[in-house]
Design an enzyme around this catalytic site. Structure first.
Site, short mmCIF file in Angstrom:
data_model
loop_
_atom_site.label_atom_id
_atom_site.label_comp_id
_atom_site.label_asym_id
_atom_site.label_seq_id
_atom_site.Cartn_x
_atom_site.Cartn_y
_atom_site.Cartn_z
N CYS A 92 0.83 -1.21 0.00
CA CYS A 92 0.00 0.00 0.00
C CYS A 92 0.87 1.27 0.00
CB CYS A 92 -1.00 -0.06 1.16
SG CYS A 92 -2.36 1.09 0.99
N HIS B 181 -3.26 -5.08 1.63
CA HIS B 181 -2.64 -5.32 2.95
C HIS B 181 -2.63 -6.82 3.24
CE1 HIS B 181 -2.46 -1.16 4.56
NE2 HIS B 181 -3.43 -0.96 3.68
N GLU C 255 -0.97 -8.38 5.34
CA GLU C 255 -0.77 -8.64 6.77
C GLU C 255 -2.07 -8.61 7.57
OE1 GLU C 255 -0.98 -4.19 6.61
OE2 GLU C 255 -0.35 -5.80 5.27
#
Length: 196
Positions: free
Chosen positions: A79, A170, A172
């Site tokens: 990002c 994202h 994660e």
């Protein structure tokens, strides 16, 4: 064991560290430029790219980050991290770190309220990957040596150029660690080459 740093100035640092550890590597929160010398690869997390740039300047990180890239060590921008890696930014004259041969447009999927999740086919990673998009950028153009790994609605959202990996989403923020695992493998390969 390889050591992967997460630039810990802003953004989802803890989640990235957990994902790295889930892939069997050691995760280190990088808060000082000297710590870059201790790691084999670096994740630039999502967050707010202008804020991150301010903090990079404030803590005198920029030259050290460029040096890290010049040493051939892998870097993964998610990002806002992708924005930091890009050589060209739509509407801006100057890049940030500017090491990956892509042109990126900020917030191209809309504002925070337009956040969404989509299943992506990511080359060499997964036929279905749960990608979370939050005020996401996208890659408008990619240089000839850039491998496009994933698209969403014809927009490039993940790409790799040699030691550099970037994505709009994202990884994660999900329980799926396969994309982080792909970066961990990149770091292992780069480290082996340096040992040869």
């Amino acid at each position: 064991m390889i050591k992967i740093g997460v630039l810990a100035l802003q953004g989802a640092v803890r989640e990235h560290m957990q994902s790295v550890e889930a892939c069997g590597a050691e995760a280190i929160a990088v808060k000082h430029k000297e710590e870059l010398k201790e790691i084999d690869g670096l994740i630039l997390p999502g967050g707010e790219s202008t804020t991150m740039r301010r903090l990079i300047d404030k803590y005198d990180f920029m030259d050290a980050l460029k040096e890290f890239a010049a040493e051939g060590k892998p870097m993964f921008g998610t990002c806002a991290g992708l924005i930091l890696l890009a050589k060209n930014l739509v509407g801006y004259n100057e890049p940030h770190i500017g090491v990956m041969d892509v042109t990126v447009e900020r917030n191209s999927f809309g504002r925070q309220v337009d956040s969404f999740e989509a299943d992506l086919a990511i080359r060499d990673v997964a036929s279905e990957f749960p990608a979370v998009f939050i005020r996401a950028p996208h890659i408008v153009e990619a240089g000839e040596n850039v491998e496009i790994l994933a698209k969403h609605n014809d927009r490039i959202v993940a790409a790799r150029e040699g030691q550099f990996l970037g994505c709009s989403f994202h990884p994660e923020l999900t329980e799926d660690h396969r994309f982080t695992g792909y970066f961990v493998e990149m770091v292992k390969e780069a480290k082996q080459k340096q040992l040869v």
